[in-house]
Design an enzyme around this catalytic site. Structure first.
Site, short mmCIF file in Angstrom:
data_model
loop_
_atom_site.label_atom_id
_atom_site.label_comp_id
_atom_site.label_asym_id
_atom_site.label_seq_id
_atom_site.Cartn_x
_atom_site.Cartn_y
_atom_site.Cartn_z
N GLY A 48 0.73 -1.33 -0.01
CA GLY A 48 0.18 0.13 0.08
C GLY A 48 0.64 1.34 -0.05
O GLY A 48 0.23 2.15 -0.40
N GLU A 102 3.84 3.60 6.09
CA GLU A 102 2.82 3.05 6.18
C GLU A 102 1.71 3.76 5.23
O GLU A 102 1.90 4.95 5.30
CB GLU A 102 2.34 2.60 7.35
N ASP A 103 0.92 3.18 4.76
CA ASP A 103 -0.22 3.84 3.79
C ASP A 103 -1.25 4.38 4.71
O ASP A 103 -1.63 5.50 4.87
CB ASP A 103 -0.63 2.97 2.80
N ASP A 106 -5.28 2.04 10.82
CA ASP A 106 -6.59 2.21 10.95
C ASP A 106 -6.89 1.83 12.29
O ASP A 106 -7.04 2.37 13.17
CB ASP A 106 -7.04 0.75 9.91
N LYS A 134 -6.82 6.87 10.63
CA LYS A 134 -8.42 7.05 10.97
C LYS A 134 -8.19 7.07 12.32
O LYS A 134 -8.49 6.32 13.18
CB LYS A 134 -9.11 5.64 10.64
N PHE A 155 -14.28 3.54 4.01
CA PHE A 155 -13.16 2.90 3.49
C PHE A 155 -12.85 3.75 2.17
O PHE A 155 -13.36 4.26 1.43
CB PHE A 155 -13.97 1.46 3.23
N ILE A 156 -11.42 3.80 2.11
CA ILE A 156 -10.92 4.62 0.81
C ILE A 156 -10.05 3.80 -0.08
O ILE A 156 -9.47 2.70 0.41
CB ILE A 156 -10.05 5.90 1.26
N ASP A 162 -5.97 -0.29 -1.80
CA ASP A 162 -6.60 -1.03 -2.73
C ASP A 162 -8.23 -1.59 -1.97
O ASP A 162 -8.24 -1.48 -0.81
CB ASP A 162 -5.87 -2.28 -2.97
N ARG A 171 -4.42 8.35 -9.11
CA ARG A 171 -3.66 9.17 -8.41
C ARG A 171 -4.21 10.12 -7.17
O ARG A 171 -3.50 10.62 -6.33
CB ARG A 171 -3.06 10.24 -9.71
#
Ligand code: IMP
Length: 179
Positions: A48, A102-103, A106, A134, A155-156, A162, A171
Site C-alpha cells: 500500500g 505506512e499507507d 486504521d 483514521k 473505506f478509501i 486497494d 492518483r
C-alpha cells in the site's frame, strides 16, 4: 466530482493528488528537519505505501537509506486475528534510527505488531510516518510521529490503497459511497 466503480463498490473523489502531494511535502520537510543527522533507514511497508514512499523520498534531502518489507499472513487459520510476519528486512538495524513508512493506520494493530518486531532488533529509535490515519478507529495507544492526513472511518482507495487488489493505480484518493 468523479466517481469510479470497483467490483461491487462505488467511490467518489475525496482527496486530490494536489492536496496529497502538498501534505507529503510537508511531512518530508518535518523529517528533513528532525532527522538531518540521523542517517535514518526508511522501512516502507508494501504494497500500500509504494506511492507515498516514492513521493516522500523525492522530497527528502538528508542522507538516508530505504528498505521495502511485506507483512505476510501465516498459512492456516487465524484464531484471534491474523498475526503477520515481517519479511524482507535484510538490514541490520542495531543502533539505527528507523522510520516505518505506512499507507494507513486504521485500528493500529498492524503497526503495533510491526513496532514490536522492529524494536526487538535493538534500533536506536523507531518512528512512524503514515500517509493516512483514521483516529476514531485506533484501538491501541500509538504515537504516530508523522501524519500526512487524518481521515474519517470510511473505506478509501487510490494512491496505493486497494479494494480487493484493485484501485492502487489512481492518483487521487476516493471514498466509498454507501448505498
Ligand atoms: P490496521 O491494522 O487496522 O491499522 O490496518 C492497517 C491496514 O489495513 C493498512 O495497511 C491497509 O492495508 C488496510 N486498510 C485499512 N483501512 C483501509 C482503507 O480504508 N482502504 C484500504 N486499505 C485499508
Amino acid at each position: 466530482m468523479e466517481t469510479i466503480q470497483i467490483k461491487d463498490k462505488r467511490f467518489k473523489t475525496f482527496i486530490s493528488e494536489e492536496q496529497i502531494l502538498k501534505e507529503v511535502a510537508r511531512v518530508a520537510d518535518e523529517i528533513n528537519r528532525d532527522l538531518a543527522d540521523a542517517n535514518p533507514l526508511f522501512v516502507s511497508v508494501l504494497n500500500g505505501s509504494f506511492m507515498f514512499t516514492s513521493d516522500l523520498m523525492k522530497h527528502l534531502t538528508i542522507p538516508c537509506e530505504i528498505s521495502f518489507v511485506k507483512l505476510a499472513s501465516y498459512q492456516g487459520t487465524c484464531t484471534s486475528g491474523c498475526v503477520k510476519e515481517l519479511v524482507g528486512l535484510n538490514n541490520d538495524i542495531t543502533g539505527r534510527t528507523v522510520v516505518i513508512v505506512e499507507d494507513i493506520v486504521d485500528t493500529g494493530l498492524t503497526m503495533e505488531r510491526l513496532l514490536e518486531t522492529l524494536k526487538a532488533k535493538n534500533p536506536k529509535d523507531v518512528r512512524i510516518a503514515s500517509l493516512l490515519v483514521k483516529p476514531d478507529k485506533l484501538k491501541v495507544d500509538l504515537h504516530i510521529d508523522y501524519v500526512a492526513m487524518n481521515i474519517p472511518n470510511d473505506f478509501i482507495v487510490g494512491y496505493g490503497l486497494d479494494y480487493d487488489g484493485l484501485g492502487r493505480n489512481y492518483r487521487d484518493i476516493y471514498t466509498v459511497i454507501e448505498d
